[in-house]
Design a protein around this motif. Structure first.
Motif, PDB file in Angstrom:
ATOM      1  N   PRO A 117     -10.044  36.039   8.955  1.00  0.00           N
ATOM      2  CA  PRO A 117     -10.940  37.056   8.395  1.00  0.00           C
ATOM      3  C   PRO A 117     -10.869  37.175   6.880  1.00  0.00           C
ATOM      4  CG  PRO A 117      -9.868  37.914  10.357  1.00  0.00           C
ATOM      5  CD  PRO A 117      -9.219  36.592  10.056  1.00  0.00           C
ATOM      6  N   ILE A 118      -9.696  36.936   6.298  1.00  0.00           N
ATOM      7  CA  ILE A 118      -9.560  37.087   4.849  1.00  0.00           C
ATOM      8  C   ILE A 118     -10.531  36.168   4.106  1.00  0.00           C
ATOM      9  CG2 ILE A 118      -7.698  35.396   4.701  1.00  0.00           C
ATOM     10  CD1 ILE A 118      -8.038  38.656   2.639  1.00  0.00           C
ATOM     11  N   ASP A 119     -10.867  35.003   4.695  1.00  0.00           N
ATOM     12  CA  ASP A 119     -11.822  34.097   4.054  1.00  0.00           C
ATOM     13  C   ASP A 119     -13.225  34.702   4.035  1.00  0.00           C
ATOM     14  OD1 ASP A 119      -9.739  32.382   3.737  1.00  0.00           O
ATOM     15  OD2 ASP A 119     -10.439  30.850   5.139  1.00  0.00           O
ATOM     16  N   THR A 120     -13.600  35.370   5.126  1.00  0.00           N
ATOM     17  CA  THR A 120     -14.904  36.031   5.163  1.00  0.00           C
ATOM     18  C   THR A 120     -14.940  37.197   4.185  1.00  0.00           C
ATOM     19  OG1 THR A 120     -15.123  35.459   7.508  1.00  0.00           O
ATOM     20  CG2 THR A 120     -16.625  37.125   6.646  1.00  0.00           C
ATOM     21  N   LEU A 143      -7.385  47.878   5.258  1.00  0.00           N
ATOM     22  CA  LEU A 143      -6.384  47.238   6.117  1.00  0.00           C
ATOM     23  C   LEU A 143      -5.366  48.249   6.623  1.00  0.00           C
ATOM     24  CD1 LEU A 143      -5.699  43.861   4.251  1.00  0.00           C
ATOM     25  CD2 LEU A 143      -7.332  44.343   6.092  1.00  0.00           C
ATOM     26  N   ASP A 144      -4.978  49.192   5.753  1.00  0.00           N
ATOM     27  CA  ASP A 144      -4.027  50.212   6.166  1.00  0.00           C
ATOM     28  C   ASP A 144      -4.647  51.180   7.170  1.00  0.00           C
ATOM     29  OD1 ASP A 144      -2.029  49.158   4.608  1.00  0.00           O
ATOM     30  OD2 ASP A 144      -2.421  50.465   2.895  1.00  0.00           O
ATOM     31  N   MET A 145      -5.884  51.622   6.906  1.00  0.00           N
ATOM     32  CA  MET A 145      -6.538  52.579   7.803  1.00  0.00           C
ATOM     33  C   MET A 145      -6.776  51.984   9.181  1.00  0.00           C
ATOM     34  SD  MET A 145      -9.280  54.842   5.633  1.00  0.00           S
ATOM     35  CE  MET A 145      -9.962  53.560   4.602  1.00  0.00           C
ATOM     36  N   LEU A 146      -7.152  50.709   9.233  1.00  0.00           N
ATOM     37  CA  LEU A 146      -7.475  50.057  10.502  1.00  0.00           C
ATOM     38  C   LEU A 146      -6.286  49.337  11.123  1.00  0.00           C
ATOM     39  CD1 LEU A 146     -10.976  48.640   9.518  1.00  0.00           C
ATOM     40  CD2 LEU A 146     -10.526  50.430  11.207  1.00  0.00           C
ATOM     41  N   GLN A 147      -5.161  49.302  10.394  1.00  0.00           N
ATOM     42  CA  GLN A 147      -3.917  48.709  10.905  1.00  0.00           C
ATOM     43  C   GLN A 147      -4.100  47.241  11.304  1.00  0.00           C
ATOM     44  OE1 GLN A 147      -2.610  51.336  14.100  1.00  0.00           O
ATOM     45  NE2 GLN A 147      -3.181  53.139  12.915  1.00  0.00           N
ATOM     46  N   ASP A 150      -1.627  42.613   9.440  1.00  0.00           N
ATOM     47  CA  ASP A 150      -0.861  41.490   9.986  1.00  0.00           C
ATOM     48  C   ASP A 150      -1.740  40.412  10.623  1.00  0.00           C
ATOM     49  OD1 ASP A 150       1.442  42.791   9.222  1.00  0.00           O
ATOM     50  OD2 ASP A 150       1.785  43.697  11.199  1.00  0.00           O
ATOM     51  N   VAL A 151      -3.051  40.656  10.793  1.00  0.00           N
ATOM     52  CA  VAL A 151      -3.870  39.706  11.552  1.00  0.00           C
ATOM     53  C   VAL A 151      -4.917  38.989  10.704  1.00  0.00           C
ATOM     54  CG1 VAL A 151      -3.581  41.140  13.605  1.00  0.00           C
ATOM     55  CG2 VAL A 151      -5.667  41.352  12.251  1.00  0.00           C
ATOM     56  N   LEU A 159      -7.798  36.318  17.677  1.00  0.00           N
ATOM     57  CA  LEU A 159      -7.694  37.775  17.609  1.00  0.00           C
ATOM     58  C   LEU A 159      -8.220  38.428  18.883  1.00  0.00           C
ATOM     59  CD1 LEU A 159      -8.929  38.453  13.947  1.00  0.00           C
ATOM     60  CD2 LEU A 159      -6.624  37.859  14.752  1.00  0.00           C
ATOM     61  N   SER A 160      -7.705  39.601  19.158  1.00  0.00           N
ATOM     62  CA  SER A 160      -8.217  40.384  20.292  1.00  0.00           C
ATOM     63  C   SER A 160      -9.566  40.976  19.914  1.00  0.00           C
ATOM     64  CB  SER A 160      -7.247  41.503  20.644  1.00  0.00           C
ATOM     65  OG  SER A 160      -7.229  42.481  19.613  1.00  0.00           O
TER      66      SER A 160
END
Length: 326
Positions: A117-120, A143-147, A150-151, A159-160
């Motif tokens: 996802p970081i690439d998108t 990233l912090d709000m959605l936790q 790490d993914v 990913l789930s």
């Protein structure tokens, strides 16, 4: 009066459908002479949404929700009517318009299946020309709000569903659009992921004044997120009020939940509208235009060995089902 983010008047969309004829000869003949049938996807919709609202847009399958959103996002052209979204006619000035829009459609992913996802996110940064410091600040916050810190470096295919949906939300909000369309944002998610997504939406609405249009079949989304709800059925708006008004749509009806000291013969309830029953309990729907609630209660207490009684409104899912069916 609050600023209107969406102002739709007299919106219609007609689709052409080729009639399917039975038989081989009829099918061959239709290659040269096709019969076309006109079908109204939406039929005269008026819709106004104020800045900062979280609006639920619901209706049964095939009601016209997706067609309405596709027109408001510039994907489809209407057959008739005027559409003003954020000061734009969506399909006329599409490039400038979409820079102010965020979308999350369940059937269309913005993420690349084999890339992390970081690439998108980085690609969106370049497309929307987000400054480096703003990009880092926003991404860290999301990233912090959605936790999901790490993914985001794992391939999307690993990913789930919940992790992917959260990453899709980051894509939709990274450029801080004033308006976001969310199509079934919590579908298929577990209870914890649903609550995380809902809290994220509410926080973005509260802190940034972001306007959300949410289509959903999950009533918890409506009750936890939406200020206003618009119900579309058969291409027309059949309800456009606050959630409070929806909850009191059947203000003249109540549900009386009664528990008994001993089993009761179900035939004794024949004079009532029974919602559900068991040997030691029954739920009855009563009409307050026929009798006052006190009269209903006294009548029940006199006839049956009652140990507990509770009065509630008609469940919201029953209200919505009634609106759909009518």
């Amino acid at each position: 009066m609050s600023e209107l983010v969406i102002n739709v008047k007299g919106l219609r969309k007609t689709f052409k459908k080729i009639k399917k004829l039975e038989g081989f000869l009829s099918s061959v003949r239709s290659l040269w002479n096709r019969e076309v049938e006109l079908i109204d996807g939406i039929n005269g919709i008026d819709l106004q949404v104020k800045k900062g609202e979280i609006r639920g847009l619901i209706g049964p399958n095939g009601a016209g929700k997706s067609t309405t959103i596709k027109i408001m996002s510039g994907i489809l052209h209407p057959s008739e009517g005027t559409v003003n979204v954020l000061g734009f006619t969506p399909w006329k000035d599409r490039e400038r318009f979409v820079r102010n829009l965020g979308v999350l459609f369940g059937q269309k992913s913005q993420l690349w299946w084999d890339l992390p996802p970081i690439d998108t996110f980085s690609l969106n940064k370049e497309m929307y020309k987000i400054p480096d410091d703003e990009y880092k600040r926003r991404l860290d916050s999301f990233l912090d709000m959605l936790q999901i810190r790490d993914v985001i470096h794992q391939p999307v295919r690993t990913l789930s569903l919940g992790e992917r949906m959260k990453c899709e939300l980051v894509c939709a909000l990274l450029h801080h659009p004033p308006l976001i369309f969310l199509d079934e944002p919590t579908i298929g998610l577990d209870i914890v992921s649903k609550e995380t997504v809902r809290q994220f939406i509410k926080q973005m609405n509260r802190e940034l004044g972001t306007t959300f249009i949410i289509t959903t079949h999950d009533l918890a989304d409506l009750e936890n997120l939406c200020d206003q709800v618009t119900i579309i059925n058969k291409g027309t708006i059949v309800f456009d009020e606050s959630m409070d008004k929806l909850s009191t749509f059947f203000s003249n009806s109540k549900i009386i939940d009664v528990k008994f000291a001993q089993p009761i013969d179900p035939s004794l309830f024949s004079a009532y509208t029974v919602v559900s029953s068991a040997p030691l309990s029954v739920q009855i729907e009563v009409d307050l235009t026929a009798k006052d609630i006190k009269v209903w209660i006294y009548e029940i207490l006199e006839q049956f060995p009652v140990v507990d009684i509770n009065i509630t409104n008609i469940p919201i899912e029953d209200v919505i089902r009634h609106i759909y069916e009518s």
